[in-house]
Write a protein that holds these residues in place. Structure first.
Motif, PDB file in Angstrom:
ATOM      1  N   PHE A  35      -2.960   4.504  -2.596  1.00 30.54           N
ATOM      2  CA  PHE A  35      -1.738   4.192  -1.851  1.00 30.54           C
ATOM      3  C   PHE A  35      -1.531   2.684  -1.808  1.00 30.54           C
ATOM      4  O   PHE A  35      -2.486   1.914  -1.581  1.00 30.54           O
ATOM      5  CB  PHE A  35      -1.826   4.716  -0.418  1.00 30.54           C
ATOM      6  N   GLY A  37       1.039   0.005   0.250  1.00 27.80           N
ATOM      7  CA  GLY A  37       2.100  -0.043   1.249  1.00 27.80           C
ATOM      8  C   GLY A  37       1.850  -1.051   2.334  1.00 27.80           C
ATOM      9  O   GLY A  37       0.993  -1.938   2.218  1.00 27.80           O
ATOM     10  N   LEU A  67       3.653   4.419   5.076  1.00 27.80           N
ATOM     11  CA  LEU A  67       2.288   4.510   4.564  1.00 27.80           C
ATOM     12  C   LEU A  67       1.406   5.354   5.480  1.00 27.80           C
ATOM     13  O   LEU A  67       0.681   6.241   5.011  1.00 27.80           O
ATOM     14  CB  LEU A  67       1.691   3.112   4.400  1.00 27.80           C
ATOM     15  N   GLN A  68       1.440   5.076   6.774  1.00 27.93           N
ATOM     16  CA  GLN A  68       0.579   5.804   7.706  1.00 27.93           C
ATOM     17  C   GLN A  68       0.838   7.312   7.680  1.00 27.93           C
ATOM     18  O   GLN A  68      -0.110   8.095   7.518  1.00 27.93           O
ATOM     19  CB  GLN A  68       0.750   5.246   9.124  1.00 27.93           C
ATOM     20  N   VAL A  84      -6.599   2.637  -0.271  1.00 26.91           N
ATOM     21  CA  VAL A  84      -5.385   2.066   0.305  1.00 26.91           C
ATOM     22  C   VAL A  84      -5.378   0.561   0.061  1.00 26.91           C
ATOM     23  O   VAL A  84      -6.371  -0.126   0.324  1.00 26.91           O
ATOM     24  CB  VAL A  84      -5.285   2.360   1.820  1.00 26.91           C
ATOM     25  N   ARG A  86      -3.197  -2.664   1.228  1.00 25.81           N
ATOM     26  CA  ARG A  86      -2.145  -3.213   2.094  1.00 25.81           C
ATOM     27  C   ARG A  86      -1.500  -4.409   1.394  1.00 25.81           C
ATOM     28  O   ARG A  86      -2.199  -5.291   0.891  1.00 25.81           O
ATOM     29  CB  ARG A  86      -2.735  -3.666   3.427  1.00 25.81           C
ATOM     30  N   ALA A 321       3.444   4.851  -3.615  1.00 28.75           N
ATOM     31  CA  ALA A 321       3.940   3.694  -2.856  1.00 28.75           C
ATOM     32  C   ALA A 321       4.967   4.207  -1.852  1.00 28.75           C
ATOM     33  O   ALA A 321       6.184   4.103  -2.057  1.00 28.75           O
ATOM     34  CB  ALA A 321       4.543   2.662  -3.789  1.00 28.75           C
ATOM     35  N   PRO A 322       4.510   4.799  -0.747  1.00 32.14           N
ATOM     36  CA  PRO A 322       5.419   5.486   0.179  1.00 32.14           C
ATOM     37  C   PRO A 322       6.447   4.581   0.836  1.00 32.14           C
ATOM     38  O   PRO A 322       7.494   5.068   1.284  1.00 32.14           O
ATOM     39  CB  PRO A 322       4.467   6.076   1.229  1.00 32.14           C
ATOM     40  N   ASP A 323       6.177   3.271   0.939  1.00 32.41           N
ATOM     41  CA  ASP A 323       7.058   2.389   1.704  1.00 32.41           C
ATOM     42  C   ASP A 323       8.231   1.833   0.906  1.00 32.41           C
ATOM     43  O   ASP A 323       9.028   1.056   1.444  1.00 32.41           O
ATOM     44  CB  ASP A 323       6.246   1.222   2.292  1.00 32.41           C
TER      45      ASP A 323
END
Length: 371
Positions: A35, A37, A67-68, A84, A86, A321-323
């Protein structure tokens, strides 16, 4: 006539066939996503192996982004492990709000900066870190058993328990006090730097007391608290603040502002007392996020960021990349903000696809643009 034994050979070198072993095919764990994000805290551009929702929250905190919930959904649906990274907007990539660590300079008794304290990672979360500096009572007290003459660079005491290299000691009697950093301990003798001899006689009959001078540091946030006692400014001490705090703390990092404090043996050079003083100037770096922050770069094994930081992790087989949509939707509502168009999203998703095609060992999970 005796038959010849075919197993008996004359001395020499012979080739012996090695039987082939049939190795079984083991299936490696699959479905391990990487991930990328936004988060409230935690290391920037460093892949962190996460094994539970609780661990994610402990490392990265809570932020009203995607992301969370994406990581939480992964674990709630049977996921066991993920990585993950950041990201945030960092200085040098483009103008905008940069991610920054909250910090504070600690001053000594004369108002001179002696220690710089920073949050362990960038973000406004560090502005809630409160520092308390306290001058603690001596852990031990002893006294001279032999007179220490003017010009001496050592003193014989009743007990050296509680003293060691790098310990700041206070030598005192009814007529005054002086301070020295212990350089070595030999039996019942304390030695210090020969360049700082005693400037007067100290009598064992006075009596003359010898005690360590140390300080403590308390670090508190709304979610954690850390305490560091018996600290010293001298690098030779096992309780040197630069090691004792940095090796154990998850909240802050400290750095002396220079060597003057360690070379000047006096209690006034220790950090002055503080009570719950907050760090300041921490920034999340969310408003200036650009596609480059997500894509990152790879300039070597220790110089990777963003998506590129996941390239060296072979076990990853999914990229997410959820964000992307969260940033685009959020910024589209404010004029003049970067990362506010579908083209920005496309640039990052193209980089995700390119990494999958180049490495040929992972897939990209892509979100469709919001209407």
């Amino acid at each position: 006539m005796r038959a010849t034994n075919p197993e008996i050979r004359p001395p020499g070198i012979y080739a012996a066939p090695v039987p082939q072993r049939q190795a079984g095919i083991d299936l490696a764990r699959s479905g391990i996503p990487g991930f990328v994000g936004l988060a409230a805290r935690g290391p920037l551009d460093v892949p962190v192996r996460i094994g539970s929702i609780a661990q994610f929250l402990d490392v990265f905190g809570e932020l009203d982004a995607f992301l969370q919930p994406a990581v939480e959904g992964f674990f709630r649906n049977g996921g066991q492990e993920c990585h993950v990274v950041r990201i945030a907007h960092r200085r040098g990539r483009s103008p905008g709000e940069f991610a920054a660590r909250a910090g504070l300079f600690l001053e000594d008794g004369q108002g001179r900066p002696v220690l710089q304290v920073e949050a362990s990672s960038e973000g406004a979360w560090g502005n809630a870190i409160a520092l308390t500096v306290r001058r603690q009572a001596p852990r031990a007290q002893t006294f001279l058993t032999l007179d220490a003459r003017k010009g001496a660079c050592e003193a014989v005491v009743r007990s050296t328990h509680g003293f060691g290299p790098g310990t700041l000691v206070r030598i005192s009697d009814d007529d005054g006090e002086t301070f020295r950093y212990v350089r070595g301990v030999d039996g019942k003798s304390l030695a210090w730097d020969p360049a700082q001899p005693l400037d007067r006689d100290w009598s064992a009959a006075a009596p003359t007391y010898v005690e360590p001078v140390e300080f403590g540091l308390d670090v508190a946030t709304p979610f954690a608290r850390e305490t560091f006692p018996n600290l010293s400014l001298h690098p030779a001490s096992p309780s040197y603040v630069g090691r004792a705090v940095n090796e154990r703390s998850r909240l802050v990092r400290v750095a002396p502002t220079g060597e003057a404090a360690a070379l000047d043996p006096h209690a006034d050079r220790l950090p002055a007392a503080l009570e719950g003083t907050l760090l300041s100037r921490g920034a999340d770096g969310l408003d200036g996020v650009t596609p480059d922050d997500f894509i990152g770069m790879s300039a070597g094994p220790d110089q990777r960021s963003g998506l590129a930081a996941l390239e060296a992790i072979d076990e990853i087989d999914l990229l997410a990349a959820p964000d992307l949509m969260w940033v685009r939707t959020r910024n589209a509502e404010a004029q003049g903000m970067p990362f506010s168009t579908r083209k920005d999203v496309e640039l990052v998703q193209d980089a995700m696809i390119a990494q999958c095609e180049r490495l040929a060992d992972r897939f990209a999970l892509l979100d469709a643009p919001f209407p």
